[in-house]
Design an enzyme around this catalytic site. Sequence first.
Site, short mmCIF file in Angstrom:
data_model
loop_
_atom_site.label_atom_id
_atom_site.label_comp_id
_atom_site.label_asym_id
_atom_site.label_seq_id
_atom_site.Cartn_x
_atom_site.Cartn_y
_atom_site.Cartn_z
N ASP A 14 -9.89 34.00 0.07
CA ASP A 14 -10.24 34.96 1.40
C ASP A 14 -11.09 36.08 1.39
O ASP A 14 -11.49 36.47 0.35
CB ASP A 14 -8.58 35.35 1.56
N ASN A 24 -6.27 27.43 10.77
CA ASN A 24 -7.90 27.70 10.89
C ASN A 24 -8.70 27.07 12.09
O ASN A 24 -9.56 27.41 12.31
CB ASN A 24 -8.52 27.66 9.37
#
Length: 243
Positions: A21, A69
């Site tokens: 991330d 996502n």
Amino acid sequence: MSVLEQIDKTKVPEHVAIIMDGNGRWAQQRGNQRIFGHKNGVKAVRAATEAAGELGVKYLTLYAFSTENWNRPKSEVDALMGLLVDTINSEMETLLKNGIRILTIGDIGMLPVRVQQKLNDVIEKTSKCNAITTILALSYGSRLEISEAAKRMAMDVLTGKILPEQINPELFSGYLYTAGIPDPELLIRTSGEIRLSNFLLWQLAYTELYFTTVLWPDFSKEEFYKAVLDYQKRERRFGKTSQ
Ligand code: IPE
Ligand code: IPE
Ligand code: MG
């Protein structure tokens, strides 16, 4: 002593999972588009894979794209899919040379057909590699994985393949995408976020969690070693007492 020298080579986790991330923030800090961060994240993937391979980790699971996502702007999703195909193309030789087997977990049918074809190709070509298995979590969501497992189990009950009373944690694990893969001993998340974001909720039941503020494109072999060293200092009790 360097971090690497401090690592006990006899106590290396067999399976490490990583939530990669911070690509977007890394790019934004440099006044660039988010995709610039994703592109720079590729070398961190290489670093993590190399470090894992050198330490003797047998499974490395990388959270690359979540079911959530898909809700990002189409331009970013398209760029990520393109980057995945490009990376597989450019890394194919390295994967074969270093004995890196590729597997995927997730709702792979959701991916564009050309991405699916590329993944099938790399999975097939690396199927005999046995130094390390790198598992790409793509269109992966843990709740979807668990509900799909429950659905298939229900079907198997309906068709008489299994009896309801046979259902237990071991049987359940066998219906997950990760069937046959040991649970991770160590989970790493970069970028300072302290959450799981729908990743391996079942499999992480007793995993040691390691959070670092390093943004994914800055993740290096050294950062991987630091996480493993930290893991080695933990006492894993599994509900028992220290004795
Ligand atoms: C991780 O980086 C990569 C993916 C989720 C595909 P992000 O894109 O989430 O970066 P941040 O969290 O916005 O910085
Ligand atoms: C988790 O990161 C998914 C991946 C790293 C692929 P996100 O950036 O999507 O997670 P949230 O939205 O911050 O929880
Ligand atoms: Mg993020």
